[in-house]
Design a protein around this motif. Sequence first.
Motif, PDB file in Angstrom:
ATOM      1  N   ASP A  65       0.849  -1.194   0.000  1.00  0.00           N
ATOM      2  CA  ASP A  65       0.000   0.000   0.000  1.00  0.00           C
ATOM      3  C   ASP A  65       0.888   1.250   0.000  1.00  0.00           C
ATOM      4  O   ASP A  65       1.916   1.269   0.677  1.00  0.00           O
ATOM      5  CB  ASP A  65      -0.897   0.003   1.245  1.00  0.00           C
ATOM      6  CG  ASP A  65      -1.857  -1.180   1.241  1.00  0.00           C
ATOM      7  OD1 ASP A  65      -2.579  -1.349   0.244  1.00  0.00           O
ATOM      8  OD2 ASP A  65      -1.870  -1.944   2.223  1.00  0.00           O
ATOM      9  N   ARG A 121      -2.247  -4.379  -9.447  1.00  0.00           N
ATOM     10  CA  ARG A 121      -2.335  -5.676  -8.777  1.00  0.00           C
ATOM     11  C   ARG A 121      -2.663  -6.727  -9.833  1.00  0.00           C
ATOM     12  O   ARG A 121      -2.975  -6.389 -10.967  1.00  0.00           O
ATOM     13  CB  ARG A 121      -3.345  -5.712  -7.634  1.00  0.00           C
ATOM     14  CG  ARG A 121      -3.072  -4.664  -6.547  1.00  0.00           C
ATOM     15  CD  ARG A 121      -4.035  -4.853  -5.383  1.00  0.00           C
ATOM     16  NE  ARG A 121      -3.959  -3.767  -4.428  1.00  0.00           N
ATOM     17  CZ  ARG A 121      -3.153  -3.775  -3.373  1.00  0.00           C
ATOM     18  NH1 ARG A 121      -2.366  -4.802  -3.145  1.00  0.00           N
ATOM     19  NH2 ARG A 121      -3.144  -2.751  -2.546  1.00  0.00           N
ATOM     20  N   ASP A 195      -4.771  -0.555   5.618  1.00  0.00           N
ATOM     21  CA  ASP A 195      -3.372  -0.233   5.311  1.00  0.00           C
ATOM     22  C   ASP A 195      -2.510  -0.298   6.572  1.00  0.00           C
ATOM     23  O   ASP A 195      -1.387  -0.793   6.543  1.00  0.00           O
ATOM     24  CB  ASP A 195      -3.274   1.162   4.681  1.00  0.00           C
ATOM     25  CG  ASP A 195      -3.919   1.215   3.298  1.00  0.00           C
ATOM     26  OD1 ASP A 195      -4.170   0.138   2.726  1.00  0.00           O
ATOM     27  OD2 ASP A 195      -4.179   2.325   2.810  1.00  0.00           O
TER      28      ASP A 195
END
Length: 279
Positions: A65, A121, A195
Amino acid sequence: MGYAHRLEGKRRIKLADVDPGEHAGLKRQDAEKKTARFIEELIELQELLYAVRLQSVLVILQGRDTSGKDGTIRHVAGPLNSQSCTVASFKVPSEEELAHDFLWRVHARTPPAGDIRIFNRSHYEDVLVVRVHELVEKKVWRQRYEHINAFERVLADSATIILKFYLHISKDEQEQRLLKREKDPIKSWKLSVTDWKEREHWDDYTAAYEDALNRCSTKHAPWFIVPADKKWFRNLAVAETLRDALMPFKKSWLEKVEALGRERKMEIDEYRRSRNHTE
Ligand code: AMP
Ligand code: MG
């Protein structure tokens, strides 16, 4: 040697051996000038790739992240023609996606010939988050490195140029970025307690990333470690790597485009001649 570290699976790497703050002694302004030049070249290469339609390009962006996946897309892919350079983001799988094998949703979004597709991703989440949080049993994720290599082989054999980037940030830099996000009202949509929770698994992610990088680096689908604490250096390294991967094809693409142009020109000339006859 490029600014990003290319892996080909010959030697096992450790992430601790690469400094996320690396910048090759460059100053920001000089790096940005170089990046702009690479992007100009990429714009031209993209047009040739699209015109010839013999190959496709798959760019995989992975990183923790705040590592800069969105920023890389904005800066490096943003200036390209969005008709043939598109992004596919992979989030938590839906019920339907989970009811299939893990590559099902990924294969559906690979680029057609002529296109550049950026994965924000990818199937690597299935050996990263899935492994760290034990979302499937070890015996299931353990097989996936082989599945991934076989899958990427299929794509490469079907004329897909594959480039995989791990955006490498330090734990301190991530903390700074997460805290900064909390102060920026425009970035508040990105705020997520996940996160902070994921940060607690920092070392587990390091181990998972190291296995993914080491087991799935091949000649036809190399991983690149991109030092990403400095955003301008990250952009430079990604732009350069892309440009360097496509440049060797430029001459043959140009020849094909020119041949195509000559054929079309002949058709036009023919058409004109036939019109002159009938007038
Ligand atoms: P973001 O990229 O911040 O929008 O977040 C997307 C989230 O989806 C991340 O937390 C990923 O770890 C998660 N994700 C992506 N792919 C998978 C997957 N195959 N299984 C579980 N979670 C995933
Ligand atoms: Mg996130």
